[in-house]
Design a protein around this motif. Sequence first.
Motif, PDB file in Angstrom:
ATOM      1  N   SER A  71     -15.903  12.999 -10.056  1.00  0.00           N
ATOM      2  CA  SER A  71     -15.265  13.166 -11.472  1.00  0.00           C
ATOM      3  C   SER A  71     -14.366  12.366 -11.635  1.00  0.00           C
ATOM      4  O   SER A  71     -13.681  11.514 -10.727  1.00  0.00           O
ATOM      5  N   ARG A  72     -13.897  12.035 -12.887  1.00  0.00           N
ATOM      6  CA  ARG A  72     -13.071  10.836 -13.367  1.00  0.00           C
ATOM      7  C   ARG A  72     -11.285  11.259 -12.849  1.00  0.00           C
ATOM      8  O   ARG A  72     -10.681  10.625 -12.806  1.00  0.00           O
ATOM      9  N   LEU A  73     -11.420  12.651 -12.863  1.00  0.00           N
ATOM     10  CA  LEU A  73      -9.813  13.227 -12.107  1.00  0.00           C
ATOM     11  C   LEU A  73     -10.035  13.470 -10.796  1.00  0.00           C
ATOM     12  O   LEU A  73      -9.045  14.073 -10.399  1.00  0.00           O
ATOM     13  N   ALA A  74     -10.782  13.254  -9.926  1.00  0.00           N
ATOM     14  CA  ALA A  74     -10.975  13.226  -8.576  1.00  0.00           C
ATOM     15  C   ALA A  74      -9.682  12.905  -8.010  1.00  0.00           C
ATOM     16  O   ALA A  74      -8.931  11.891  -8.233  1.00  0.00           O
ATOM     17  N   LEU A  75      -9.047  13.883  -7.003  1.00  0.00           N
ATOM     18  CA  LEU A  75      -7.830  13.664  -6.533  1.00  0.00           C
ATOM     19  C   LEU A  75      -7.344  12.399  -5.707  1.00  0.00           C
ATOM     20  O   LEU A  75      -6.857  11.563  -6.116  1.00  0.00           O
ATOM     21  N   TRP A  76      -8.239  12.288  -4.515  1.00  0.00           N
ATOM     22  CA  TRP A  76      -7.759  11.251  -3.557  1.00  0.00           C
ATOM     23  C   TRP A  76      -7.962   9.646  -4.351  1.00  0.00           C
ATOM     24  O   TRP A  76      -7.010   8.927  -4.282  1.00  0.00           O
ATOM     25  N   PRO A  77      -9.086   9.578  -4.812  1.00  0.00           N
ATOM     26  CA  PRO A  77      -9.066   8.102  -5.659  1.00  0.00           C
ATOM     27  C   PRO A  77      -8.134   7.917  -6.395  1.00  0.00           C
ATOM     28  O   PRO A  77      -7.573   6.599  -6.451  1.00  0.00           O
ATOM     29  N   ASN A  78      -7.761   9.005  -7.312  1.00  0.00           N
ATOM     30  CA  ASN A  78      -6.484   8.672  -8.279  1.00  0.00           C
ATOM     31  C   ASN A  78      -5.360   8.450  -7.589  1.00  0.00           C
ATOM     32  O   ASN A  78      -4.435   7.746  -8.025  1.00  0.00           O
ATOM     33  N   VAL A  79      -5.094   9.193  -6.372  1.00  0.00           N
ATOM     34  CA  VAL A  79      -3.913   9.388  -5.710  1.00  0.00           C
ATOM     35  C   VAL A  79      -3.562   7.841  -5.267  1.00  0.00           C
ATOM     36  O   VAL A  79      -2.592   7.112  -5.225  1.00  0.00           O
ATOM     37  N   ILE A  80      -4.689   7.575  -4.470  1.00  0.00           N
ATOM     38  CA  ILE A  80      -4.595   5.985  -3.805  1.00  0.00           C
ATOM     39  C   ILE A  80      -4.424   4.970  -4.891  1.00  0.00           C
ATOM     40  O   ILE A  80      -3.732   4.001  -4.699  1.00  0.00           O
ATOM     41  N   ALA A  81      -5.096   5.019  -5.873  1.00  0.00           N
ATOM     42  CA  ALA A  81      -4.828   3.908  -7.295  1.00  0.00           C
ATOM     43  C   ALA A  81      -3.453   3.945  -7.773  1.00  0.00           C
ATOM     44  O   ALA A  81      -2.867   2.992  -7.896  1.00  0.00           O
ATOM     45  N   LEU A  82      -2.885   5.344  -7.737  1.00  0.00           N
ATOM     46  CA  LEU A  82      -1.451   5.436  -8.418  1.00  0.00           C
ATOM     47  C   LEU A  82      -0.792   5.004  -7.266  1.00  0.00           C
ATOM     48  O   LEU A  82       0.309   4.108  -7.720  1.00  0.00           O
ATOM     49  N   LEU A  83      -0.843   5.152  -6.296  1.00  0.00           N
ATOM     50  CA  LEU A  83       0.108   4.619  -5.180  1.00  0.00           C
ATOM     51  C   LEU A  83       0.090   3.181  -5.024  1.00  0.00           C
ATOM     52  O   LEU A  83       1.116   2.460  -5.004  1.00  0.00           O
ATOM     53  N   ALA A  84      -1.269   2.481  -5.114  1.00  0.00           N
ATOM     54  CA  ALA A  84      -1.358   1.053  -5.058  1.00  0.00           C
ATOM     55  C   ALA A  84      -0.587   0.407  -6.327  1.00  0.00           C
ATOM     56  O   ALA A  84       0.220  -0.601  -6.188  1.00  0.00           O
ATOM     57  N   LEU A  85      -0.745   1.084  -7.483  1.00  0.00           N
ATOM     58  CA  LEU A  85      -0.206   0.553  -8.965  1.00  0.00           C
ATOM     59  C   LEU A  85       1.463   0.635  -8.785  1.00  0.00           C
ATOM     60  O   LEU A  85       2.165  -0.267  -9.040  1.00  0.00           O
ATOM     61  N   VAL A  86       1.934   1.699  -7.915  1.00  0.00           N
ATOM     62  CA  VAL A  86       3.583   1.927  -7.906  1.00  0.00           C
ATOM     63  C   VAL A  86       4.065   1.015  -7.174  1.00  0.00           C
ATOM     64  O   VAL A  86       4.839   0.459  -7.336  1.00  0.00           O
ATOM     65  N   ILE A  87       3.245   0.470  -5.931  1.00  0.00           N
ATOM     66  CA  ILE A  87       3.775  -0.360  -4.920  1.00  0.00           C
ATOM     67  C   ILE A  87       3.587  -1.714  -5.501  1.00  0.00           C
ATOM     68  O   ILE A  87       4.567  -2.412  -5.068  1.00  0.00           O
ATOM     69  N   THR A  88       2.717  -1.818  -6.241  1.00  0.00           N
ATOM     70  CA  THR A  88       2.291  -3.346  -6.375  1.00  0.00           C
ATOM     71  C   THR A  88       2.968  -3.993  -7.563  1.00  0.00           C
ATOM     72  O   THR A  88       3.372  -4.969  -7.775  1.00  0.00           O
ATOM     73  N   ILE A  89       3.025  -3.034  -8.536  1.00  0.00           N
ATOM     74  CA  ILE A  89       3.384  -3.506  -9.897  1.00  0.00           C
ATOM     75  C   ILE A  89       4.744  -2.566 -10.392  1.00  0.00           C
ATOM     76  O   ILE A  89       5.848  -3.226 -10.970  1.00  0.00           O
TER      77      ILE A  89
END
Lengths: 353, 594
Positions: free
Chosen positions: B310-328
């Motif tokens: 799913s586009r709203l799958a939990l883990w991939p989105n959580v990982i991506a969000l974490l990466a976005l927060v930390i890097t940008i």
Amino acid sequence: MLRIESLTRRFGDQTILKALSLDVPEGDVACLVGPSGCGKSTLLRLVAGLDRPDGGQIRLGETTLSAPGWALEPHKRRLNMVFQDYALWPHMRVSQIVGYGLRHMTRADRDARVAHLLKLVQIPHLADRLPSQISGGQQQRVAIARALATDPDILLLDEPLSNLDVQLRLEMRKEFSELFKAVGKTVLYVTHDPLEACAFADTLVVMREGEIEQMGSPESLFAEPRSAWIATLAGYETRMEGELTEISGRDRVGVRIGDQLMELPRRHIGLGRTGRAVVMVPSAAISLADDAGRGRPGTLKGQITHCLFEGRGWRVVIDIEGQPLSLNSTRRFAPGGWTTVHVDASAAAVFPQ
Amino acid sequence: MADIVHPVSAARTGLGQRRALLKAEDWLGLIVVAALVILVLAPMATVIVQAFVPGLFSGQANQIGFSGLGEVFSRPLWQRSLSNSLFLATSAAVIGGAMGTGLAIVRANSRMVLGPALDVAAWAIIVLPSFIIAQGWILFASRGGIANNWLGLSFVPDLVFNPWGLAVVMSLKAFPFAYLTVTAALQWRMDDFVHAARLCGASRLRVFTTIQVPMVLPAVLSGTALIFIDVLGDFGLPAALATTYRFPTLTYAIYVAINQSPIRFDLAGVLAFYVTAIMLLAVMSYFWVLRNRRYDFLGGKARLQGGGGSRLALWPNVIALLALVITIVVPIGSSALVSITTRIADGLAPANLTLEHYAFVLDTGGAFLSALRTSMGIAIMAAIGSGIIAAAAAYVVTFSDFRLNRLIDLTCTLSLAVPGVVLGIGYIFVWNSPFLDSLGLSLYGKPAILILAGIAGAVPIAVRVLLGAMAQVPASMLSAAALQGAALPRRLMTIAIPLVAAALVSATLTAFGSAVFDLAINSILRPPRLDVLPVYVNRAFEQGQFGAATAATLLAGTLTILIIMLARLAAGLAISRLWSVQPRRAKGARHAQD
């Protein structure tokens, strides 16, 4: 007169053209025929000035176009080319593409010339289109109009029909024949299909491995191929190998295929009295012998190995002394049976092996 | 026999013959080579020669020998700089490589909603100057920073300000190199290879380790090598850290050598040689590891990797969000918050919010505006210069058989790895040399040297972009134009340039964006008393004027992005007009229909 003298072109260790010489008289249509990699497109590029020779020279009339390590730049030569992929500039309209080389003219003259050429190639209604908005056949006409626009002394065509479907290709052969007559230009035309070339060529130049293998009118080349390889190219599909045998008559030659003997006209100058020989025969010259013909000269006996349906008829493959021979038939035959075929000796050619 | 009338028959000797052998493309190639010699090859050659003859180009000449190179082992600061640089580059390559590869695998195997944001962020992080990201991290993680003062995370300063913490910060800046290369490699599905292995009895794990990983290994190695090179040559982090945490690197030691009295160009040259040598070693090792590792696994049945779930799958989105927060979000958000905060120590309260830093940089003495104007002007000229040279270089390499094509290609490829600091030192050696000085051509200390260095820095990337675009143009299109009588300038202007216009615009605007904020080149080559933007921001930061530094960064960044967007829009409109698919009436058509 386009004069090519001892032209050599190497790429690394490979010699693509080996001291090739060729004269094309003014107004003649010369077709370069040969398989991929024989050097025909390289020769065309050298004539066009898109490449520089390593040896020899190219002259047009009294002007030297290329010499070793040097080439008059393409835009200074009075010749033009139709490319295999047409090379139509995708950001320009048909009228702009055809008029690209006419910058020296006044606007009115240029427009008039473009209109004339589009009419000549029968696409006046496409002047405003982009290349992406017209069909492959129409793109080819645009490419021809562009090549004619600059009124070149020589028109070069690099396999222009190869991107078209079979039906359109047949139609274009006829149109090319009419067009070349109408414009009266010296034409150098590259193709790998000799039948295509026959439709309009004054001279066929058969190339192989960077050299000219045979040159002459289409009729002479088809009637008297100089080698088994050219015979294959000219549609002599069946190849049989055998042993030359002495028979009476200086203009005839005997070829023993297994236990069977064929008598054929002696055409090849280099053919000896004995030794191995290759017999080449067009499929159309082979037929099934009727009962009355069996055992006569020119007949061979063999076993049917395959019978393949090819739409309008059957292709029968017959094993003659371990060598396949094929002919067209309207009837189906069961593989395994024995039959006798008649080979029209006058249509066959014999070469030393 | 009639006379031969070709233009060279009369002059087949000596210079005349050599000139006759040159086609128009060869002349263009020679101009490109000359430009590359001036911009890249000569400066780099001086850096290398100077290492063995210290002071040769700076009037501080010593004897020929290895004495200069040996000094790295006798000077404690240099030793530390060398070991710090190697540690930082190696650890960031490993950490950033793993992070980029991991994120790329997550991205390729999921249809997550945050996927496109991750892609954009990766590009943004590559484009963003490292000193701005480093400043953001310092504002977030220092003792007086946001994490400690606003969020009560007192452990953060110790966590970040140690060698491993800095390695992680650098990884967060450089991981996109691995992310983008691995994402590109995973773009196509390798189902048949996987199925073939599975049908041979391999488990999922064995398929992963023996088929999937080896097939993307070249991409992973590419990304890792790029991270190593980027971090080793980085100047932004040590520059931003200078007042907060002492962690000298080779690039910063070079800067110190030419900015502290006595100025020692010769010593800076020796350090620059070390950086260059390590870079070349890294590039050569990379090529050696990749030898025979070319996998042409793309076939006619290849399909685009669509990802699953799913586009709203939990883990991939959580990982991506974490990466976005930390890097940008953390570094840029910290800078943005500090730019609208009176004092960081007073926390995030309405009373503490202010626009006074923006007013300050816009008002005080016009230093910021002057620096912005100068940097914009330099960047525009550098962008135009690099666009022209890159277009000419890409054209010659793609469409001609010019004998020095390999030199052009190799120079542009290798100079991708040359850090701004090293290039800057080379520029000092060339443009401050007694020889050029005697000819009145000494550009050191003049703004023009910044333009030249800006062009040199931008050309390699611009060439790569344009080579890709020109490779898509069939050579027959140029040949056809030549046979229509078009000479080289007309072929370039009417056929080649229009067909690669979009790529040319991208290359030029990228060059513009990177030249505006090039801290390394500006710090080393800036003429005295000339205000330039990156130095203005860095100096404000060094002086503890964090609000002013961040406000200046955000103002200049916004303006740069606006200019790029407007230029792209205008260029896009012009290109789409050129390529308009709506038929229009032309004179030729009217004649045709008459």
